[in-house]
Design an enzyme around this catalytic site. Sequence first.
Site, PDB file in Angstrom:
ATOM      1  N   SER A 129       0.806  -1.225   0.000  1.00  0.00           N
ATOM      2  CA  SER A 129       0.000   0.000   0.000  1.00  0.00           C
ATOM      3  C   SER A 129       0.840   1.277   0.000  1.00  0.00           C
ATOM      4  O   SER A 129       0.273   2.380   0.038  1.00  0.00           O
ATOM      5  CB  SER A 129      -0.922  -0.011   1.226  1.00  0.00           C
ATOM      6  OG  SER A 129      -0.173  -0.265   2.414  1.00  0.00           O
ATOM      7  N   GLU A 130       2.141   1.162  -0.067  1.00  0.00           N
ATOM      8  CA  GLU A 130       3.011   2.327   0.091  1.00  0.00           C
ATOM      9  C   GLU A 130       2.716   3.448  -0.899  1.00  0.00           C
ATOM     10  O   GLU A 130       2.620   4.623  -0.514  1.00  0.00           O
ATOM     11  CB  GLU A 130       4.485   1.907  -0.028  1.00  0.00           C
ATOM     12  CG  GLU A 130       5.025   1.122   1.150  1.00  0.00           C
ATOM     13  CD  GLU A 130       4.804  -0.372   1.028  1.00  0.00           C
ATOM     14  OE1 GLU A 130       5.403  -1.122   1.800  1.00  0.00           O
ATOM     15  OE2 GLU A 130       4.020  -0.796   0.134  1.00  0.00           O
ATOM     16  N   VAL A 131       2.598   3.104  -2.201  1.00  0.00           N
ATOM     17  CA  VAL A 131       2.433   4.167  -3.201  1.00  0.00           C
ATOM     18  C   VAL A 131       1.143   4.963  -2.987  1.00  0.00           C
ATOM     19  O   VAL A 131       1.050   6.115  -3.398  1.00  0.00           O
ATOM     20  CB  VAL A 131       2.466   3.602  -4.646  1.00  0.00           C
ATOM     21  CG1 VAL A 131       3.837   3.033  -4.964  1.00  0.00           C
ATOM     22  CG2 VAL A 131       1.365   2.575  -4.868  1.00  0.00           C
TER      23      VAL A 131
END
Length: 264
Positions: A129-131
Amino acid sequence: MAEPDLVHVDHRGQAAVVTLDSPHNRNALSSSLLEQLHAALAGVTADDRARVVVLTATGTVFCSGADLKEQLAGGPQPAVGLPDVVTLIYGSPKPVVARVNGAARAGGLGLIAACDLTVGLARATFGFSEVRIGVAPAVIAVPCLRRMDRRAARELFLTGETFDGLRARDAGLLDRAVADDELDQTVDVLVGQLCRGAPEALAVTKRLLQDLPGPDLDEDLRRMAAVSAERFASAEAREGIAALLGKREPSWDTSSALATGGRP
Protein backbone atom coordinates in the site's frame (compact mmCIF):
# COMPACT_ATOMS: atom_id res chain seq x y z
CA MET A 1 6.72 3.33 33.17
CA ALA A 2 7.72 -0.01 31.65
CA GLU A 3 7.11 -0.67 27.97
CA PRO A 4 4.18 -3.06 27.37
CA ASP A 5 5.03 -6.52 26.09
CA LEU A 6 4.33 -6.39 22.35
CA VAL A 7 6.09 -9.65 21.44
CA HIS A 8 5.84 -13.01 23.19
CA VAL A 9 7.93 -16.16 22.92
CA ASP A 10 6.57 -19.62 23.70
CA HIS A 11 8.42 -22.92 23.36
CA ARG A 12 6.29 -25.75 22.01
CA GLY A 13 8.24 -28.92 21.45
CA GLN A 14 11.31 -27.86 19.51
CA ALA A 15 9.60 -24.85 17.97
CA ALA A 16 10.00 -21.35 19.39
CA VAL A 17 6.83 -19.41 18.57
CA VAL A 18 7.42 -15.65 18.35
CA THR A 19 4.12 -13.77 18.43
CA LEU A 20 3.41 -10.13 17.60
CA ASP A 21 0.91 -8.95 20.19
CA SER A 22 -0.02 -5.32 19.56
CA PRO A 23 -3.73 -5.52 18.66
CA HIS A 24 -4.44 -1.85 19.41
CA ASN A 25 -2.63 -0.86 16.19
CA ARG A 26 -3.07 -4.07 14.19
CA ASN A 27 0.42 -5.29 15.04
CA ALA A 28 2.00 -2.28 13.37
CA LEU A 29 5.78 -2.06 13.25
CA SER A 30 6.30 0.57 15.92
CA SER A 31 9.81 1.23 17.20
CA SER A 32 8.95 -0.61 20.43
CA LEU A 33 7.59 -3.65 18.61
CA LEU A 34 10.59 -3.81 16.27
CA GLU A 35 13.00 -3.58 19.19
CA GLN A 36 11.19 -6.33 21.07
CA LEU A 37 10.87 -8.49 17.95
CA HIS A 38 14.60 -8.19 17.27
CA ALA A 39 15.39 -9.13 20.87
CA ALA A 40 13.00 -12.10 20.75
CA LEU A 41 14.43 -13.43 17.48
CA ALA A 42 17.99 -13.00 18.73
CA GLY A 43 17.06 -14.87 21.89
CA VAL A 44 15.49 -17.89 20.20
CA THR A 45 18.33 -18.03 17.66
CA ALA A 46 20.78 -18.47 20.54
CA ASP A 47 18.53 -20.87 22.47
CA ASP A 48 19.47 -24.52 22.01
CA ARG A 49 15.92 -25.59 22.90
CA ALA A 50 14.64 -24.22 19.60
CA ARG A 51 15.22 -26.05 16.34
CA VAL A 52 12.67 -24.05 14.34
CA VAL A 53 11.22 -20.55 14.77
CA VAL A 54 7.56 -19.80 13.99
CA LEU A 55 6.65 -16.13 13.49
CA THR A 56 2.97 -15.29 13.94
CA ALA A 57 0.60 -12.75 15.50
CA THR A 58 -2.45 -12.46 17.69
CA GLY A 59 -5.85 -11.37 16.41
CA THR A 60 -7.07 -11.26 12.83
CA VAL A 61 -4.23 -9.11 11.42
CA PHE A 62 -0.71 -10.43 10.99
CA CYS A 63 0.91 -7.02 10.57
CA SER A 64 -0.40 -3.72 9.19
CA GLY A 65 3.02 -2.34 8.29
CA ALA A 66 4.73 0.76 9.68
CA ASP A 67 3.18 2.59 12.62
CA LEU A 68 2.00 5.63 10.65
CA LYS A 69 1.12 7.74 13.71
CA GLU A 70 4.65 7.26 14.97
CA GLN A 71 6.05 8.12 11.54
CA LEU A 72 4.06 11.36 11.39
CA ALA A 73 5.19 12.34 14.87
CA GLY A 74 8.80 12.24 13.73
CA GLY A 75 11.58 12.03 16.29
CA PRO A 76 14.99 10.38 16.32
CA GLN A 77 15.75 7.23 14.35
CA PRO A 78 14.97 4.13 16.43
CA ALA A 79 17.84 1.96 17.60
CA VAL A 80 16.38 -1.06 15.78
CA GLY A 81 14.60 -0.91 12.44
CA LEU A 82 13.00 -3.31 9.98
CA PRO A 83 16.32 -3.85 8.12
CA ASP A 84 17.81 -5.20 11.37
CA VAL A 85 14.95 -7.66 11.82
CA VAL A 86 15.11 -8.84 8.19
CA THR A 87 18.87 -9.32 8.49
CA LEU A 88 18.42 -11.34 11.67
CA ILE A 89 15.85 -13.65 10.06
CA TYR A 90 18.04 -14.16 6.99
CA GLY A 91 21.09 -14.85 9.11
CA SER A 92 19.40 -17.19 11.57
CA PRO A 93 20.85 -20.70 11.30
CA LYS A 94 17.40 -22.01 12.23
CA PRO A 95 14.56 -22.17 9.71
CA VAL A 96 11.94 -19.48 10.28
CA VAL A 97 8.34 -20.29 9.34
CA ALA A 98 5.79 -17.49 8.93
CA ARG A 99 2.34 -18.45 10.24
CA VAL A 100 0.29 -15.69 8.61
CA ASN A 101 -2.93 -15.66 10.61
CA GLY A 102 -4.58 -12.74 8.82
CA ALA A 103 -4.18 -9.59 6.78
CA ALA A 104 -0.78 -8.05 6.07
CA ARG A 105 0.23 -4.77 4.51
CA ALA A 106 3.46 -3.03 3.50
CA GLY A 107 6.18 -3.79 6.06
CA GLY A 108 4.27 -6.86 7.20
CA LEU A 109 4.86 -8.34 3.75
CA GLY A 110 8.57 -7.73 4.22
CA LEU A 111 8.52 -9.78 7.41
CA ILE A 112 6.74 -12.61 5.61
CA ALA A 113 9.12 -12.54 2.65
CA ALA A 114 12.19 -12.72 4.89
CA CYS A 115 11.06 -16.06 6.36
CA ASP A 116 12.22 -19.38 4.94
CA LEU A 117 8.77 -20.95 4.64
CA THR A 118 5.47 -19.09 4.62
CA VAL A 119 1.95 -20.34 5.30
CA GLY A 120 -1.07 -18.02 5.26
CA LEU A 121 -4.83 -17.97 5.04
CA ALA A 122 -6.28 -18.15 1.55
CA ARG A 123 -8.94 -15.59 2.54
CA ALA A 124 -6.48 -13.13 4.09
CA THR A 125 -5.80 -9.87 2.28
CA PHE A 126 -2.41 -8.45 1.39
CA GLY A 127 -1.24 -5.21 -0.17
CA PHE A 128 1.84 -3.16 -0.98
CA SER A 129 0.00 0.00 0.00
CA GLU A 130 3.01 2.33 0.09
CA VAL A 131 2.43 4.17 -3.20
CA ARG A 132 -1.11 5.04 -2.13
CA ILE A 133 0.17 7.09 0.80
CA GLY A 134 3.06 8.69 -1.08
CA VAL A 135 5.95 6.44 -0.05
CA ALA A 136 7.68 3.47 -1.67
CA PRO A 137 8.11 -0.22 -0.72
CA ALA A 138 11.84 0.36 -0.42
CA VAL A 139 13.16 -1.74 2.48
CA ILE A 140 10.68 -4.56 1.96
CA ALA A 141 11.61 -4.78 -1.74
CA VAL A 142 14.88 -6.37 -0.60
CA PRO A 143 13.31 -9.57 0.79
CA CYS A 144 10.22 -9.48 -1.44
CA LEU A 145 12.13 -9.35 -4.73
CA ARG A 146 14.26 -12.27 -3.57
CA ARG A 147 11.12 -14.37 -3.11
CA MET A 148 8.42 -13.14 -5.48
CA ASP A 149 7.86 -13.51 -9.19
CA ARG A 150 9.29 -10.31 -10.68
CA ARG A 151 6.32 -9.58 -12.96
CA ALA A 152 3.83 -10.05 -10.14
CA ALA A 153 5.89 -7.85 -7.84
CA ARG A 154 6.03 -5.09 -10.46
CA GLU A 155 2.25 -4.96 -10.78
CA LEU A 156 1.52 -5.28 -7.07
CA PHE A 157 4.15 -2.72 -6.03
CA LEU A 158 2.99 -0.14 -8.57
CA THR A 159 -0.79 -0.51 -8.23
CA GLY A 160 -0.97 -1.00 -4.48
CA GLU A 161 -3.99 -3.21 -5.08
CA THR A 162 -5.30 -5.59 -2.43
CA PHE A 163 -4.96 -9.30 -3.18
CA ASP A 164 -5.86 -12.54 -1.42
CA GLY A 165 -3.79 -15.44 -0.16
CA LEU A 166 -4.20 -17.45 -3.34
CA ARG A 167 -2.66 -14.69 -5.40
CA ALA A 168 0.02 -14.21 -2.74
CA ARG A 169 0.90 -17.88 -3.23
CA ASP A 170 0.91 -17.60 -7.01
CA ALA A 171 3.15 -14.50 -6.75
CA GLY A 172 5.60 -16.38 -4.54
CA LEU A 173 4.98 -14.47 -1.30
CA LEU A 174 3.30 -17.47 0.35
CA ASP A 175 4.41 -21.07 -0.05
CA ARG A 176 1.03 -22.39 1.11
CA ALA A 177 -2.39 -20.69 1.12
CA VAL A 178 -4.77 -22.69 3.29
CA ALA A 179 -8.24 -22.65 4.80
CA ASP A 180 -8.60 -21.31 8.34
CA ASP A 181 -8.94 -24.77 9.86
CA GLU A 182 -5.80 -26.01 8.07
CA LEU A 183 -3.38 -23.30 9.19
CA ASP A 184 -2.11 -24.87 12.41
CA GLN A 185 -1.94 -28.39 11.00
CA THR A 186 0.05 -27.19 7.98
CA VAL A 187 2.51 -25.27 10.15
CA ASP A 188 2.88 -28.23 12.53
CA VAL A 189 3.63 -30.59 9.65
CA LEU A 190 6.29 -28.24 8.26
CA VAL A 191 7.88 -27.84 11.70
CA GLY A 192 7.97 -31.62 12.10
CA GLN A 193 9.59 -32.05 8.70
CA LEU A 194 12.19 -29.38 9.46
CA CYS A 195 13.06 -31.07 12.75
CA ARG A 196 14.01 -34.19 10.82
CA GLY A 197 16.92 -32.27 9.31
CA ALA A 198 20.26 -31.99 11.07
CA PRO A 199 20.71 -28.54 12.67
CA GLU A 200 24.09 -27.72 11.09
CA ALA A 201 22.99 -29.08 7.72
CA LEU A 202 19.89 -26.88 7.81
CA ALA A 203 22.01 -23.81 8.57
CA VAL A 204 24.36 -24.59 5.67
CA THR A 205 21.41 -25.21 3.34
CA LYS A 206 19.89 -21.84 4.29
CA ARG A 207 23.15 -20.13 3.35
CA LEU A 208 23.49 -21.83 -0.03
CA LEU A 209 19.89 -21.00 -0.89
CA GLN A 210 20.77 -17.36 -0.31
CA ASP A 211 24.16 -17.47 -2.06
CA LEU A 212 23.26 -19.35 -5.24
CA PRO A 213 23.30 -18.81 -8.10
CA GLY A 214 26.35 -16.58 -8.11
CA PRO A 215 27.72 -14.72 -11.15
CA ASP A 216 30.05 -17.53 -12.22
CA LEU A 217 29.12 -21.19 -12.76
CA ASP A 218 32.63 -22.58 -12.26
CA GLU A 219 33.08 -20.62 -9.04
CA ASP A 220 29.71 -21.83 -7.75
CA LEU A 221 30.68 -25.46 -8.42
CA ARG A 222 34.08 -25.01 -6.76
CA ARG A 223 32.56 -23.47 -3.64
CA MET A 224 29.78 -26.04 -3.39
CA ALA A 225 32.21 -28.96 -3.86
CA ALA A 226 34.07 -27.67 -0.80
CA VAL A 227 30.82 -27.37 1.15
CA SER A 228 29.83 -30.90 0.16
CA ALA A 229 33.19 -32.33 1.25
CA GLU A 230 32.99 -30.51 4.57
CA ARG A 231 29.50 -31.83 5.24
CA PHE A 232 30.37 -35.46 4.39
CA ALA A 233 33.26 -35.22 6.87
CA SER A 234 31.06 -33.80 9.64
CA ALA A 235 29.86 -35.57 12.77
CA GLU A 236 26.27 -34.99 11.66
CA ALA A 237 26.90 -36.83 8.40
CA ARG A 238 28.52 -39.76 10.21
CA GLU A 239 25.51 -40.00 12.51
CA GLY A 240 23.01 -39.56 9.68
CA ILE A 241 24.59 -42.18 7.44
CA ALA A 242 24.98 -44.64 10.34
CA ALA A 243 21.32 -44.13 11.23
CA LEU A 244 20.22 -44.72 7.64
CA LEU A 245 22.29 -47.89 7.31
CA GLY A 246 21.18 -49.05 10.76
CA LYS A 247 17.51 -48.40 9.92
CA ARG A 248 17.00 -46.08 12.88
CA GLU A 249 16.29 -42.39 13.35
CA PRO A 250 19.30 -40.08 13.75
CA SER A 251 19.90 -38.58 17.19
CA TRP A 252 18.52 -35.15 16.24
CA ASP A 253 15.20 -36.44 14.84
CA THR A 254 12.51 -36.13 17.51
CA SER A 255 9.77 -35.21 15.03
CA SER A 256 7.55 -38.06 16.15
CA ALA A 257 7.45 -36.57 19.64
CA LEU A 258 6.73 -32.99 18.57
CA ALA A 259 3.62 -31.15 19.61
CA THR A 260 4.36 -27.68 18.36
CA GLY A 261 0.91 -26.15 18.30
CA GLY A 262 2.06 -23.27 16.07
CA ARG A 263 -0.84 -21.12 17.24
CA PRO A 264 -0.18 -18.26 19.65
